[in-house]
Design an enzyme around this catalytic site. Sequence first.
Site, short mmCIF file in Angstrom:
data_model
loop_
_atom_site.label_atom_id
_atom_site.label_comp_id
_atom_site.label_asym_id
_atom_site.label_seq_id
_atom_site.Cartn_x
_atom_site.Cartn_y
_atom_site.Cartn_z
N GLU A 1 29.98 -2.09 -14.16
CA GLU A 1 30.56 -1.11 -13.22
C GLU A 1 30.44 -1.55 -11.76
O GLU A 1 31.27 -1.17 -10.94
CB GLU A 1 29.86 0.25 -13.35
CG GLU A 1 29.66 0.71 -14.76
CD GLU A 1 30.98 1.12 -15.44
OE1 GLU A 1 30.93 1.94 -16.35
OE2 GLU A 1 32.03 0.62 -15.04
N HIS B 1 21.06 -1.48 -17.94
CA HIS B 1 21.89 -1.46 -19.15
C HIS B 1 20.96 -1.33 -20.35
O HIS B 1 19.88 -1.91 -20.37
CB HIS B 1 22.70 -2.76 -19.27
CG HIS B 1 23.85 -2.64 -20.21
ND1 HIS B 1 23.71 -2.80 -21.57
CD2 HIS B 1 25.15 -2.33 -19.99
CE1 HIS B 1 24.89 -2.60 -22.14
NE2 HIS B 1 25.79 -2.31 -21.21
C1 SDX Z 1 28.23 1.27 -19.13
O1 SDX Z 1 26.19 0.64 -23.60
C2 SDX Z 1 27.18 0.00 -23.06
O2 SDX Z 1 27.59 -1.05 -23.49
C3 SDX Z 1 27.79 0.68 -21.86
C4 SDX Z 1 28.83 -0.14 -21.10
C5 SDX Z 1 30.05 -0.37 -21.95
O3 SDX Z 1 30.76 -1.36 -21.69
O4 SDX Z 1 30.36 0.49 -22.80
O5 SDX Z 1 28.27 -1.37 -20.72
C6 SDX Z 1 29.32 0.57 -19.84
O6 SDX Z 1 28.01 2.41 -19.42
C7 SDX Z 1 27.41 0.54 -18.13
C8 SDX Z 1 26.28 1.45 -17.53
C9 SDX Z 1 26.91 2.26 -16.39
N1 SDX Z 1 25.89 3.26 -15.92
C10 SDX Z 1 25.27 3.12 -14.75
O7 SDX Z 1 25.40 2.15 -13.99
C11 SDX Z 1 24.32 4.28 -14.41
C12 SDX Z 1 22.97 3.74 -13.98
N2 SDX Z 1 22.33 3.09 -15.14
C13 SDX Z 1 21.26 3.81 -15.80
O8 SDX Z 1 21.46 5.18 -15.87
C14 SDX Z 1 20.74 3.14 -17.08
O9 SDX Z 1 20.45 1.85 -16.74
C15 SDX Z 1 21.60 3.13 -18.32
C16 SDX Z 1 22.12 4.48 -18.65
C17 SDX Z 1 22.74 2.19 -18.17
C18 SDX Z 1 20.71 2.62 -19.46
O10 SDX Z 1 19.80 3.60 -19.74
P1 SDX Z 1 18.53 3.37 -20.68
O11 SDX Z 1 18.67 2.15 -21.52
O12 SDX Z 1 18.25 4.68 -21.35
O13 SDX Z 1 17.42 3.01 -19.65
P2 SDX Z 1 16.24 3.96 -19.25
O14 SDX Z 1 16.79 5.22 -18.65
O15 SDX Z 1 15.29 4.07 -20.40
O16 SDX Z 1 15.58 3.11 -18.05
C19 SDX Z 1 14.45 2.30 -18.24
C20 SDX Z 1 13.69 2.40 -16.95
C21 SDX Z 1 13.48 3.86 -16.51
O17 SDX Z 1 12.31 3.88 -15.75
P3 SDX Z 1 10.91 4.33 -16.49
O18 SDX Z 1 11.20 5.66 -17.20
O19 SDX Z 1 10.59 3.22 -17.48
O20 SDX Z 1 9.95 4.47 -15.35
O21 SDX Z 1 14.47 1.79 -15.90
C22 SDX Z 1 14.82 2.78 -14.94
C23 SDX Z 1 14.63 4.14 -15.58
O22 SDX Z 1 14.29 5.10 -14.58
N3 SDX Z 1 16.26 2.58 -14.63
C24 SDX Z 1 16.78 2.69 -13.40
C25 SDX Z 1 18.14 2.40 -13.55
N4 SDX Z 1 18.40 2.12 -14.84
C26 SDX Z 1 17.22 2.24 -15.50
N5 SDX Z 1 16.22 3.02 -12.23
C27 SDX Z 1 17.07 3.04 -11.15
N6 SDX Z 1 18.38 2.77 -11.20
C28 SDX Z 1 18.95 2.46 -12.38
N7 SDX Z 1 20.26 2.19 -12.44
#
Ligand code: SDX
Length: 367
Positions: A312, A257
């Site tokens: 989710e 998140h």
């Molecule tokens: C919702 O914003 C809100 O409030 C949203 C929400 C709402 O109520 O409106 O809460 C609802 O959208 C919840 C999120 C649902 N999405 C998912 O479950 C999809 C999987 N989650 C990720 O795509 C991610 O965690 C996000 C999109 C939720 C957050 O993205 P960020 O803040 O841009 O995080 P990031 O991509 O910068 O990740 C940081 C690191 C990365 O690795 P590095 O580049 O540092 O090596 O963490 C890793 C990412 O690769 N990472 C994950 C991951 N989430 C982050 N790796 C594997 N699986 C994951 N789910």
Amino acid sequence: KDIKKPSVTGLEGVVAADTAISLVDGDKGHLVLRGYWAKELALKHAFEEVAHLIWRGSLPSDDQFNQLKKKLANERDLPEYTINILKQLPEQMDMMSVLRALVGTFVLEGARWPPTLDQAVAITAKIPTIIAYRHRLIQGKALVAPKANLSHIENYLYMLSGEAPQPAHVQALEAYSILTMEHGMNASTFTARVISSTESDIVSAISGAIGAMKGPLHGGAPSGVIEMLEEIGNKEQVEAWIRGALERGERLMGFGHRVYKTHDPRSLALKEMIGSLEGQDEWLDLAYEVEKQAVELLEEFKPGRRLYTNVEFYAAAIMRAVQLPEQLFSPTFTLSRTVGWTAHVLEQAENNRIFRPQSTYIGRTPN
Ligand code: SDX
């Protein structure tokens, strides 16, 4: 001179506006809605009570509660032309695309600007009808007209199935819808506020928000959670499957998140709730095992990123438990979040300034 890869911050850490609607505290894992703990609201109040709180800033008196229920009930019908368009839409169009298209056809009463609470109520009331009518149409079933004497969530489940929904299902989905109704400056709410900030109309703002919600990184994740659990199949496969996904650099749907760097309080609340729903045991057991191993493996592969389940992950369990088909997961999330979106559109209009951030030019310098 070679062009460097454009960096996109995703506005991480940037404050776009003050809001009195909700507090999302990522370090403490707290969600406060207009001064109340979201979890308490979900356990003690009805959808319409919390919608009143989000829209107007206070829980309703009995009279205001009944007024709002009546207003929502009166606005549930779709205009004939919208139903005709609905019947023309191609079979293969997914429900989020149908919602985005049909909300865009609304011609609302009242001025374009500033947006009004009545417009917010009208849009909120019609979303369940669009979902239910489309769901029935593509199954070749007769449309089930809304029933004025049913509550918002009860009526939604009734229009989908044509039968009186089980009270346990209504209660679980009502609690889910309150927990997901509003969540600060998430991508889809930000979209609604940006569109509103140009003094465009509330229909455009909500159509845009639906487009943002559709993405799997945002509201499109619950179906990804179901697919993941189905692919894993049983507890013995959990570690190998997750390890493989992370080695391939894939993201686990339902984890991570932008704001919560600890457990998402909504995920914890939903996890507590589903324990009481019958017939979930083997699927839930697998979900608990996946959560446990995923959090450990995410720490191994992404040390220090503090990745936990988000709303989710257990939303998928709730929607499965109330027998909603997968293609209705994001639309049902949209149904509840329309309250938050419209509240932010109204708040933006109270003290508006057009959103216009900066960008850093990395292109060629002119001669
Ligand atoms: C919702 O914003 C809100 O409030 C949203 C929400 C709402 O109520 O409106 O809460 C609802 O959208 C919840 C999120 C649902 N999405 C998912 O479950 C999809 C999987 N989650 C990720 O795509 C991610 O965690 C996000 C999109 C939720 C957050 O993205 P960020 O803040 O841009 O995080 P990031 O991509 O910068 O990740 C940081 C690191 C990365 O690795 P590095 O580049 O540092 O090596 O963490 C890793 C990412 O690769 N990472 C994950 C991951 N989430 C982050 N790796 C594997 N699986 C994951 N789910």
